[in-house]
Write an enzyme that holds these catalytic residues in place. Structure first.
Site, short mmCIF file in Angstrom:
data_model
loop_
_atom_site.label_atom_id
_atom_site.label_comp_id
_atom_site.label_asym_id
_atom_site.label_seq_id
_atom_site.Cartn_x
_atom_site.Cartn_y
_atom_site.Cartn_z
N GLU A 36 0.81 -1.23 0.00
CA GLU A 36 0.00 0.00 0.00
C GLU A 36 0.84 1.28 0.00
O GLU A 36 0.59 2.23 0.75
CB GLU A 36 -0.98 -0.04 1.19
CG GLU A 36 -1.99 -1.17 1.03
CD GLU A 36 -2.96 -1.31 2.19
OE1 GLU A 36 -2.83 -0.57 3.19
OE2 GLU A 36 -3.86 -2.17 2.11
N GLU B 112 -5.03 -8.31 -1.79
CA GLU B 112 -5.56 -8.27 -0.42
C GLU B 112 -6.95 -7.66 -0.47
O GLU B 112 -7.13 -6.59 -1.05
CB GLU B 112 -4.65 -7.46 0.51
CG GLU B 112 -5.13 -7.39 1.95
CD GLU B 112 -4.25 -6.48 2.82
OE1 GLU B 112 -3.00 -6.62 2.74
OE2 GLU B 112 -4.80 -5.63 3.55
#
Length: 555
Positions: A210, A327
């Site tokens: 991220e 994810e």
């Protein structure tokens, strides 16, 4: 009439009665009926519109320690990569049941993990909660004895391992929040080299978590990330030199940003194998409207734009890079108890699996296998939550080739179909988001050559009023009706007592639960005459395997 003729007549009449009983036994709502709307489900079997990996289902293991808390609730327990009980029979059996299950090791704290191997030596200390630190924790460490234990678990269960590397090593975090400077690959290279020396089979190495686009906590520019991916590729090529099979290079494991992703893909045509993006489209776990969002088809449809935009970028790039969902927990900050670990979440989860596969997504990694309030397994008991069974049914029934599927008449039915897995025919998935309406559906396939005698047509019939709090299924043993060219298999999933926030799932009216040895229960379908409609009860999910429905895309 002779005695033999009389016996034949009796057997014939019994067979007629039995067949009628079977056709009426499936999905019979014994407490009345429910209203319904008309519509049709059409499976276009001319060509596939996508192709997944054979091990499309993937789940994650994270780094969060017990001190990870959200909104006053600490839901992680001892489910970190560093302290998870990997010797639990239930856990071992849950992973082995997939044969294989992709497991992605990573998460927010992966970018603060050092590996206790190589030079120069660093102090190997555990994560400590500290609100002033990036991500709320100090630097942590992976000892090699624990890495050895984890790999023994992976080998025992047959898991396919994706390891997320620390992508912030060597960078400086600027006051405005960006991470600058090149990635220091030395510690990662030491871990990779150690893993090769021990013979550990790592399917893929993923760089970072991220840090794409605007990032979470911090961010890295696309051009710098591309340079770092190239560096990882060169490290892997050097260490795996002479190996017949080399691991994949995966990045960036972040939220989709069209321009950022496009630049990364364009600048890494010979280095990047898989581009991964994360999905938490339901918002924070504290949101009290999560169930409303899950049951809203328009809200669910919103994520299609991300899948479509990424597919367009990959198609136009001309590279061989493929897309994964790296994810996806639906609701960020650990999910929400009795929602993201309950029956209702299978509506969101299976819809995501269906939707992503239609856009040629190759794998879908669920956050988490265990940990937080969105695990496939219970955080403390390791017992399967409803989504575990949904994932395993998908894995066993849905093949790699994706078929275009359309349902008209009500937007509360979500419909997806694939070529059947390890079998002829197709598997259809129907999800009913409506708590009041029952759907009886015949399947229309265009074009199709049926091995049986049934003619696929669809009509949805109206029924009288019915309260949906409990659906009962008249059950017959699977062996009662042998699978024949005119027979299909149905798997009806409902919540215990009709409570969609229940953590107990029923298959054809029977509770799914592990036995005293921690073994995953078998999935026993109901065999149904294919001329009968498929009944989709209120707030239910149905997998339908139709081996006699042969379409060109599945030959």
């Amino acid at each position: 009439m002779g005695f033999c003729q009389f016996r034949i007549l009796c057997l014939y009449l019994c067979l007629i009665c039995f067949t009628s009983l079977v056709s009426k036994s499936v999905n019979v709502l014994v407490e009345g009926a429910s209203p319904s709307v008309e519509g049709s489900v059409v499976v276009d079997g001319k060509v596939g519109i996508g192709r997944t990996d054979g091990d499309f289902i993937c789940a994650t293991l994270d780094w969060w320690p017990p001190e990870k808390c959200d909104y006053g609730t600490c839901s992680w327990g001892h489910d970190s990569l560093l302290n998870l009980d990997i010797y639990s029979n239930v856990l071992i059996n849950a992973v082995k049941a997939f044969s294989p299950l992709k497991i992605r090791l990573g998460g927010t704290l992966q970018d603060k993990v050092v590996y206790d191997v190589g030079e120069p030596k660093q102090r190997c200390l555990p994560f400590v909660k500290n609100a002033s630190e990036l991500f709320g924790f100090t630097q942590g460490c992976l000892p090699m004895w624990r890495w050895d234990q984890l790999n023994q678990f992976f080998q025992k269960t047959g898991a396919v391992v994706i390891f997320g590397l620390n992508a912030l090593n060597g960078r400086t975090i600027n006051p405005e929040g960006s991470a600058v400077g090149p990635w220091d690959s030395s510690n990662a290279a030491s871990l990779i080299r150690y893993s090769v020396s021990k013979g550990y089979n790592i399917y893929a190495w993923e760089l970072g978590n991220e840090l794409s686009g605007s990032g979470v906590g911090t961010r890295v520019t696309a051009d710098q990330y591309a340079a770092d991916v190239k560096k990882l590729h060169s490290v892997v090529e050097e260490i795996y030199i002479g190996s017949k099979v080399k691991p994949l290079i995966i990045a960036p494991g972040g939220f989709f940003d069209g321009n950022w992703f496009k630049q990364l893909i364009q600048e890494t045509p010979n280095s990047l194998d898989v581009v991964t993006h994360h999905i938490y489209n339901l918002g924070p776990g504290v949101d009290t409207h999560l169930i409303d969002k899950i049951l809203d088809p328009s809200y669910l449809d919103g994520e299609a734009k991300t899948f479509n935009d990424l597919k367009d970028i990959l198609t136009s790039s001309g590279t061989a890079v493929t897309a994964w969902v790296g994810e996806a927990g639906g609701a960020y900050n650990s999910g929400r108890n009795q929602v993201t670990n309950a029956f209702v979440f299978s509506f969101w989860y299976l819809d995501q699996l269906g939707m992503s596969s239609t856009y040629d997504t190759k794998a879908y990694c669920r956050q988490t296998l265990i940990g937080g309030n969105y695990g496939l397994l219970n955080t403390t008991t390791f017992l399967p939550n409803p989504d575990y069974y949904s994932a395993l049914l998908w894995h066993r029934l849905m093949g790699r080739t994706v078929l275009r599927t359309n349902f008209t008449g009500t937007n509360k039915i979500r419909a997806y179909s694939h070529c059947a897995k390890h079998s002829e025919g197709i598997t259809l998935l129907l999800i009913n988001l409506d708590g009041n309406n029952t759907v009886q559906a015949h399947i229309v396939a265009e074009p199709a050559a049926s091995n049986g005698t049934w003619s696929p047509r669809l009509r949805l019939r109206h029924h009288g009023r019915h309260r949906h709090n409990r659906t009962r299924f008249a059950r017959l043993p699977r062996a009662a009706l042998p699978l024949s060219p005119a027979t299909r298999e149905e798997y009806h999933l409902t919540a215990k007592d009709g409570d969609i926030q229940s953590q107990t799932m029923l298959l054809n009216g029977k509770v799914l639960a592990v036995n005293s040895l921690g073994e995953i229960p078998p999935f026993e379908p109901i065999n149904v005459n294919s001329s009968e409609p498929v009944t989709v009860a209120p707030y239910s999910i149905v997998f339908v395997h139709i081996p006699s429905l042969i379409v060109p895309a599945c030959k």
